[in-house]
Scaffold this motif. Structure first.
Motif, PDB file in Angstrom:
ATOM      1  N   LEU A 145      11.610 -12.063   8.114  1.00  0.00           N
ATOM      2  CA  LEU A 145      10.420 -11.769   8.895  1.00  0.00           C
ATOM      3  C   LEU A 145      10.545 -10.496   9.732  1.00  0.00           C
ATOM      4  O   LEU A 145       9.685  -9.628   9.669  1.00  0.00           O
ATOM      5  N   LYS A 146      11.606 -10.367  10.504  1.00  0.00           N
ATOM      6  CA  LYS A 146      11.759  -9.207  11.391  1.00  0.00           C
ATOM      7  C   LYS A 146      11.858  -7.913  10.577  1.00  0.00           C
ATOM      8  O   LYS A 146      11.225  -6.915  10.913  1.00  0.00           O
ATOM      9  N   ALA A 147      12.620  -7.951   9.504  1.00  0.00           N
ATOM     10  CA  ALA A 147      12.747  -6.776   8.641  1.00  0.00           C
ATOM     11  C   ALA A 147      11.413  -6.455   7.975  1.00  0.00           C
ATOM     12  O   ALA A 147      11.041  -5.285   7.825  1.00  0.00           O
ATOM     13  N   PHE A 148      10.677  -7.484   7.568  1.00  0.00           N
ATOM     14  CA  PHE A 148       9.357  -7.305   6.961  1.00  0.00           C
ATOM     15  C   PHE A 148       8.406  -6.618   7.948  1.00  0.00           C
ATOM     16  O   PHE A 148       7.727  -5.650   7.615  1.00  0.00           O
ATOM     17  N   GLN A 149       8.384  -7.115   9.188  1.00  0.00           N
ATOM     18  CA  GLN A 149       7.507  -6.536  10.207  1.00  0.00           C
ATOM     19  C   GLN A 149       7.878  -5.074  10.466  1.00  0.00           C
ATOM     20  O   GLN A 149       6.996  -4.218  10.592  1.00  0.00           O
ATOM     21  N   ASN A 150       9.175  -4.782  10.540  1.00  0.00           N
ATOM     22  CA  ASN A 150       9.618  -3.403  10.755  1.00  0.00           C
ATOM     23  C   ASN A 150       9.244  -2.505   9.579  1.00  0.00           C
ATOM     24  O   ASN A 150       8.836  -1.363   9.768  1.00  0.00           O
ATOM     25  N   ALA A 151       9.385  -3.019   8.354  1.00  0.00           N
ATOM     26  CA  ALA A 151       9.045  -2.234   7.171  1.00  0.00           C
ATOM     27  C   ALA A 151       7.549  -1.944   7.105  1.00  0.00           C
ATOM     28  O   ALA A 151       7.134  -0.830   6.759  1.00  0.00           O
ATOM     29  N   VAL A 152       6.728  -2.937   7.440  1.00  0.00           N
ATOM     30  CA  VAL A 152       5.270  -2.725   7.454  1.00  0.00           C
ATOM     31  C   VAL A 152       4.903  -1.702   8.521  1.00  0.00           C
ATOM     32  O   VAL A 152       4.102  -0.795   8.281  1.00  0.00           O
ATOM     33  N   ARG A 153       5.505  -1.838   9.699  1.00  0.00           N
ATOM     34  CA  ARG A 153       5.249  -0.886  10.785  1.00  0.00           C
ATOM     35  C   ARG A 153       5.653   0.523  10.371  1.00  0.00           C
ATOM     36  O   ARG A 153       4.930   1.491  10.605  1.00  0.00           O
ATOM     37  N   SER A 154       6.795   0.640   9.725  1.00  0.00           N
ATOM     38  CA  SER A 154       7.278   1.938   9.276  1.00  0.00           C
ATOM     39  C   SER A 154       6.337   2.550   8.233  1.00  0.00           C
ATOM     40  O   SER A 154       6.004   3.733   8.299  1.00  0.00           O
ATOM     41  N   LEU A 155       5.915   1.737   7.263  1.00  0.00           N
ATOM     42  CA  LEU A 155       4.994   2.219   6.234  1.00  0.00           C
ATOM     43  C   LEU A 155       3.671   2.657   6.866  1.00  0.00           C
ATOM     44  O   LEU A 155       3.105   3.693   6.503  1.00  0.00           O
ATOM     45  N   LYS A 156       3.187   1.897   7.822  1.00  0.00           N
ATOM     46  CA  LYS A 156       1.945   2.252   8.515  1.00  0.00           C
ATOM     47  C   LYS A 156       2.105   3.593   9.238  1.00  0.00           C
ATOM     48  O   LYS A 156       1.223   4.454   9.173  1.00  0.00           O
ATOM     49  N   ASN A 157       3.234   3.770   9.929  1.00  0.00           N
ATOM     50  CA  ASN A 157       3.476   5.024  10.641  1.00  0.00           C
ATOM     51  C   ASN A 157       3.565   6.200   9.681  1.00  0.00           C
ATOM     52  O   ASN A 157       3.027   7.271   9.955  1.00  0.00           O
ATOM     53  N   GLU A 158       4.240   6.003   8.546  1.00  0.00           N
ATOM     54  CA  GLU A 158       4.326   7.061   7.531  1.00  0.00           C
ATOM     55  C   GLU A 158       2.939   7.422   7.007  1.00  0.00           C
ATOM     56  O   GLU A 158       2.621   8.600   6.828  1.00  0.00           O
ATOM     57  N   LEU A 159       2.130   6.402   6.768  1.00  0.00           N
ATOM     58  CA  LEU A 159       0.765   6.624   6.290  1.00  0.00           C
ATOM     59  C   LEU A 159      -0.046   7.402   7.320  1.00  0.00           C
ATOM     60  O   LEU A 159      -0.756   8.360   6.972  1.00  0.00           O
ATOM     61  N   MET A 160       0.060   7.020   8.579  1.00  0.00           N
ATOM     62  CA  MET A 160      -0.698   7.711   9.631  1.00  0.00           C
ATOM     63  C   MET A 160      -0.251   9.167   9.770  1.00  0.00           C
ATOM     64  O   MET A 160      -1.078  10.069   9.933  1.00  0.00           O
ATOM     65  N   ASP A 161       1.060   9.393   9.674  1.00  0.00           N
ATOM     66  CA  ASP A 161       1.568  10.771   9.747  1.00  0.00           C
ATOM     67  C   ASP A 161       1.072  11.596   8.564  1.00  0.00           C
ATOM     68  O   ASP A 161       0.630  12.748   8.742  1.00  0.00           O
ATOM     69  N   ALA A 162       1.138  11.033   7.389  1.00  0.00           N
ATOM     70  CA  ALA A 162       0.674  11.745   6.190  1.00  0.00           C
ATOM     71  C   ALA A 162      -0.824  12.011   6.273  1.00  0.00           C
ATOM     72  O   ALA A 162      -1.289  13.099   5.892  1.00  0.00           O
ATOM     73  N   ALA A 163      -1.578  11.065   6.784  1.00  0.00           N
ATOM     74  CA  ALA A 163      -3.036  11.264   6.923  1.00  0.00           C
ATOM     75  C   ALA A 163      -3.328  12.356   7.938  1.00  0.00           C
ATOM     76  O   ALA A 163      -4.220  13.194   7.724  1.00  0.00           O
ATOM     77  N   ALA A 164      -2.578  12.379   9.037  1.00  0.00           N
ATOM     78  CA  ALA A 164      -2.768  13.423  10.048  1.00  0.00           C
ATOM     79  C   ALA A 164      -2.456  14.790   9.465  1.00  0.00           C
ATOM     80  O   ALA A 164      -3.187  15.764   9.716  1.00  0.00           O
ATOM     81  N   GLN A 165      -1.381  14.902   8.682  1.00  0.00           N
ATOM     82  CA  GLN A 165      -1.048  16.174   8.049  1.00  0.00           C
ATOM     83  C   GLN A 165      -2.126  16.595   7.067  1.00  0.00           C
ATOM     84  O   GLN A 165      -2.503  17.759   6.999  1.00  0.00           O
ATOM     85  N   GLN A 166      -2.650  15.648   6.314  1.00  0.00           N
ATOM     86  CA  GLN A 166      -3.709  15.921   5.345  1.00  0.00           C
ATOM     87  C   GLN A 166      -4.961  16.432   6.064  1.00  0.00           C
ATOM     88  O   GLN A 166      -5.589  17.374   5.603  1.00  0.00           O
ATOM     89  N   MET A 167      -5.288  15.829   7.192  1.00  0.00           N
ATOM     90  CA  MET A 167      -6.486  16.220   7.935  1.00  0.00           C
ATOM     91  C   MET A 167      -6.348  17.622   8.519  1.00  0.00           C
ATOM     92  O   MET A 167      -7.322  18.354   8.588  1.00  0.00           O
ATOM     93  N   THR A 168      -5.126  17.978   8.951  1.00  0.00           N
ATOM     94  CA  THR A 168      -4.951  19.324   9.516  1.00  0.00           C
ATOM     95  C   THR A 168      -4.991  20.391   8.433  1.00  0.00           C
ATOM     96  O   THR A 168      -5.341  21.531   8.696  1.00  0.00           O
ATOM     97  N   ARG A 169      -4.670  20.026   7.178  1.00  0.00           N
ATOM     98  CA  ARG A 169      -4.766  20.980   6.063  1.00  0.00           C
ATOM     99  C   ARG A 169      -6.215  21.225   5.672  1.00  0.00           C
ATOM    100  O   ARG A 169      -6.542  22.292   5.217  1.00  0.00           O
ATOM    101  N   ASP A 170      -7.040  20.186   5.837  1.00  0.00           N
ATOM    102  CA  ASP A 170      -8.437  20.297   5.381  1.00  0.00           C
ATOM    103  C   ASP A 170      -9.280  21.095   6.306  1.00  0.00           C
ATOM    104  O   ASP A 170      -9.391  21.431   7.274  1.00  0.00           O
TER     105      ASP A 170
END
Length: 170
Positions: A145-170
């Protein structure tokens, strides 16, 4: 203790919707606590320490007319004390129910909200689907459970960072 007031909050939230035939409910905790002089007395909504040190931890919920739920932990409490605790709890539940009625008489139910289906951003949908690959998702499953929650949080953060980078390129 947040549990002690959560029933009241849920009742008020439901009343505010304006649903028909909804009656107020409330809940109170009763403890049998030690007083400074060594005697014991019943107390509404005792604090954590009083519950821990006391002989009775009684959670009661109900309406103006009846008790509908009892949850208790006790250390050799006699029946007279238990009956007195239930009566005290119901008296306070009735007061809280009356307060809710008075509140609703002044405020009334909230206006109805209309929720309409929004349009989807196909570009965003495509971006998320391309970013959250099957490989990334498969790494998450099967974790504790704890590792799952951390992995989901990490994936979400990576997604948000990638989306922010994508938005600044556009």
């Amino acid at each position: 203790n947040p549990e002690d007031i959560s029933i009241l909050g849920a009742s008020l939230a439901t009343l505010l919707t304006g649903m028909p035939s909804i009656h107020p409910i409330a809940g109170v905790r009763v403890g049998l606590v030690k007083n400074e002089d060594g005697t014991e007395s019943l107390k509404i909504n005792p604090n954590y320490q009083e519950v821990e040190e006391g002989k009775l931890d009684l959670m009661v919920a109900g309406t103006e007319k009846a008790i509908t739920m009892i949850e208790s932990a006790a250390k050799e409490v006699d029946s007279e004390t238990m009956i007195a605790a239930l009566e005290l709890a119901h008296k306070h539940i009735q007061m809280l129910c009356q307060m809710q009625k008075e509140f609703m008489a002044k405020v009334g139910p909230l206006a109805s909200l209309t929720v309409s289906e929004g349009t989807t951003d196909e570009e965003l949908d495509t971006f998320v689907k391309n970013f959250v690959t099957e490989e990334k998702v498969s790494k998450i499953f099967g974790l504790e459970l704890k590792a799952f929650q951390n992995a989901v949080r990490s994936l979400k953060n990576e997604l948000m960072d990638a989306a922010a980078q994508q938005m600044t390129r556009d």
